[in-house]
Scaffold this motif. Sequence first.
Motif, short mmCIF file in Angstrom:
data_model
loop_
_atom_site.label_atom_id
_atom_site.label_comp_id
_atom_site.label_asym_id
_atom_site.label_seq_id
_atom_site.Cartn_x
_atom_site.Cartn_y
_atom_site.Cartn_z
N VAL A 47 -0.04 -31.08 23.87
CA VAL A 47 -0.33 -32.39 23.29
C VAL A 47 0.03 -32.41 21.80
CG1 VAL A 47 -2.12 -34.11 22.82
CG2 VAL A 47 -2.18 -32.80 24.95
N VAL A 48 -0.33 -31.33 21.09
CA VAL A 48 -0.07 -31.25 19.65
C VAL A 48 1.43 -31.25 19.38
CG1 VAL A 48 -0.21 -29.72 17.64
CG2 VAL A 48 -2.23 -30.12 19.05
N GLN A 49 2.18 -30.47 20.13
CA GLN A 49 3.62 -30.38 19.90
C GLN A 49 4.30 -31.73 20.11
OE1 GLN A 49 5.99 -27.98 22.70
NE2 GLN A 49 6.99 -27.05 20.91
N ASP A 50 3.92 -32.44 21.16
CA ASP A 50 4.51 -33.76 21.42
C ASP A 50 4.18 -34.72 20.27
OD1 ASP A 50 5.57 -32.91 23.80
OD2 ASP A 50 4.00 -33.78 25.06
N ALA A 51 2.95 -34.68 19.79
CA ALA A 51 2.56 -35.57 18.70
C ALA A 51 3.27 -35.22 17.40
CB ALA A 51 1.04 -35.50 18.51
N PHE A 52 3.43 -33.92 17.14
CA PHE A 52 4.08 -33.46 15.90
C PHE A 52 5.54 -33.87 15.85
CE2 PHE A 52 6.29 -30.16 13.40
CZ PHE A 52 5.60 -30.27 12.20
N ARG A 53 6.19 -33.91 16.99
CA ARG A 53 7.60 -34.29 17.04
C ARG A 53 7.83 -35.71 16.54
NH1 ARG A 53 8.46 -31.70 23.03
NH2 ARG A 53 9.16 -29.60 22.37
N THR A 54 6.83 -36.56 16.71
CA THR A 54 6.98 -37.94 16.27
C THR A 54 6.27 -38.23 14.95
OG1 THR A 54 5.06 -38.62 17.59
CG2 THR A 54 7.22 -38.76 18.64
N ASN A 55 5.39 -37.30 14.53
CA ASN A 55 4.64 -37.53 13.29
C ASN A 55 4.28 -36.19 12.64
OD1 ASN A 55 3.05 -38.43 11.19
ND2 ASN A 55 1.37 -39.14 12.48
N SER A 56 5.15 -35.69 11.78
CA SER A 56 4.90 -34.41 11.12
C SER A 56 3.75 -34.48 10.14
CB SER A 56 6.17 -33.94 10.38
OG SER A 56 6.51 -34.86 9.34
N ARG A 57 3.33 -35.71 9.77
CA ARG A 57 2.20 -35.86 8.84
C ARG A 57 0.87 -35.47 9.48
NH1 ARG A 57 2.46 -34.84 4.51
NH2 ARG A 57 0.56 -35.99 3.99
N LEU A 101 -5.39 -38.03 17.65
CA LEU A 101 -4.85 -36.80 18.26
C LEU A 101 -5.97 -36.04 18.97
CD1 LEU A 101 -2.67 -34.70 18.75
CD2 LEU A 101 -3.22 -33.71 16.51
N ILE A 102 -7.13 -35.95 18.35
CA ILE A 102 -8.26 -35.27 18.98
C ILE A 102 -8.64 -35.97 20.28
CG2 ILE A 102 -10.67 -34.56 18.72
CD1 ILE A 102 -8.71 -33.02 16.96
N ASP A 103 -8.67 -37.31 20.25
CA ASP A 103 -8.99 -38.07 21.46
C ASP A 103 -7.99 -37.78 22.57
OD1 ASP A 103 -11.13 -39.27 20.18
OD2 ASP A 103 -10.04 -41.10 19.67
N ALA A 104 -6.69 -37.72 22.21
CA ALA A 104 -5.65 -37.48 23.21
C ALA A 104 -5.80 -36.09 23.84
CB ALA A 104 -4.27 -37.61 22.57
N ILE A 105 -6.11 -35.10 23.01
CA ILE A 105 -6.32 -33.75 23.54
C ILE A 105 -7.55 -33.71 24.44
CG2 ILE A 105 -6.83 -31.36 22.92
CD1 ILE A 105 -5.34 -31.90 20.25
N LYS A 106 -8.63 -34.34 23.98
CA LYS A 106 -9.85 -34.35 24.77
C LYS A 106 -9.63 -35.02 26.13
CE LYS A 106 -14.32 -33.74 25.38
NZ LYS A 106 -14.85 -32.38 25.66
N ASP A 107 -8.91 -36.13 26.14
CA ASP A 107 -8.62 -36.84 27.40
C ASP A 107 -7.89 -35.92 28.37
OD1 ASP A 107 -9.82 -39.11 26.40
OD2 ASP A 107 -7.94 -40.14 25.92
N ARG A 317 -19.39 -32.54 24.26
CA ARG A 317 -19.25 -33.99 24.42
C ARG A 317 -18.16 -34.35 25.42
NH1 ARG A 317 -18.32 -34.97 18.31
NH2 ARG A 317 -20.13 -33.90 17.46
N LYS A 318 -18.39 -35.40 26.15
CA LYS A 318 -17.36 -35.94 27.02
C LYS A 318 -16.39 -36.78 26.20
CE LYS A 318 -16.69 -38.60 31.29
NZ LYS A 318 -15.94 -37.54 31.95
N SER A 319 -16.93 -37.49 25.22
CA SER A 319 -16.14 -38.23 24.24
C SER A 319 -16.44 -37.64 22.88
CB SER A 319 -16.51 -39.72 24.24
OG SER A 319 -15.98 -40.36 23.09
N CYS A 320 -15.39 -37.35 22.12
CA CYS A 320 -15.60 -36.73 20.82
C CYS A 320 -16.23 -37.67 19.82
CB CYS A 320 -14.27 -36.20 20.27
SG CYS A 320 -13.65 -34.77 21.18
#
Length: 330
Positions: A47-57, A101-107, A317-320
Amino acid sequence: MAVKISTISALVVFLALLSLSHFSHGELQLGFYNKTCPDVEKIVFGVVQDAFRTNSRLAPLMIRLYFHDCFSNGCDASLLLDSTTSEKTAGPNLSVDGYALIDAIKDELEIKCAGFISCADIIALATRDLVNLASGGKARYEIPTGRFDGRESLASSVNLPGPQMSVSDTVEMFEKRNLDLTDMVLLLGGHTIGKTHCSFIKDRLYNFENTQGPDPAMDPKLVKELKRECPENSKQNKAINLDQNVSSSNIVDASFYKQIKSGRGILQIDDQLATDEMTEQIVTDLAEGDDFLARFGQAMVKLGSFGVKNKDAGEIRKSCRSCKNRFCTA
């Protein structure tokens, strides 16, 4: 640029030392999820790698989120909780981001390993992966897991070092978190890819300590450059790189230390690190050496062990963004 042999050796030794102990930091453990979710780190990285490819910030954003969460009340994901009085609403945290990003990983983890992975561990793992990606794959460190999520999140409990604090006062704050002088210098090295805004540095450019002039510690050439970026009466609040080396401002490396040694630190505390007798030699060693990446990883692991919650004091938590326990304070 290839990683120098001494840097690789230092990192290998550090990882070997971690592996010698089943419990690396208190109740935290390497491979904590080996039985309940053996692919957790692979899932997080995907998940992190996919997100980083579109947003290095995302890398500096997550380093900041990790630091702000751990430093106030321990590494328990209390910063993620939504409430009108939670840590998110404290002044220093209003500009913190990376929550999506945290939400996406948790999901993703709830689909594959429901109910096992804490949000606090997600923060630690995602930050580790982003540091590595932003270093070009040269700064991966192993970080133990086993954190539980905190049930309390109050804006009134947020206590973070400010950019205008003295080195001695900043050291005192870090020591209260079991982080020593060297840890402090290394963790502030996260500014290697960070940004600040004009509003935080205008005093250094135009009226330093009510002198009606710039901070004499700042390189005069940099003062001129920053005045063009941050006009005195402008209402715009432009983002400024904390590492003024344009070729590495988005790369995790030791360039930040070279810049502050040349009087090109953007924040007052950064400049002071290079000149204060307590920290000057540490900065010089990091600027001239080749082991910053390994040592930064060590400091991040040490920070990640502060104030962690166990299963009695925390939850998964189920939801962060919200507690499942009815006694949650947020």
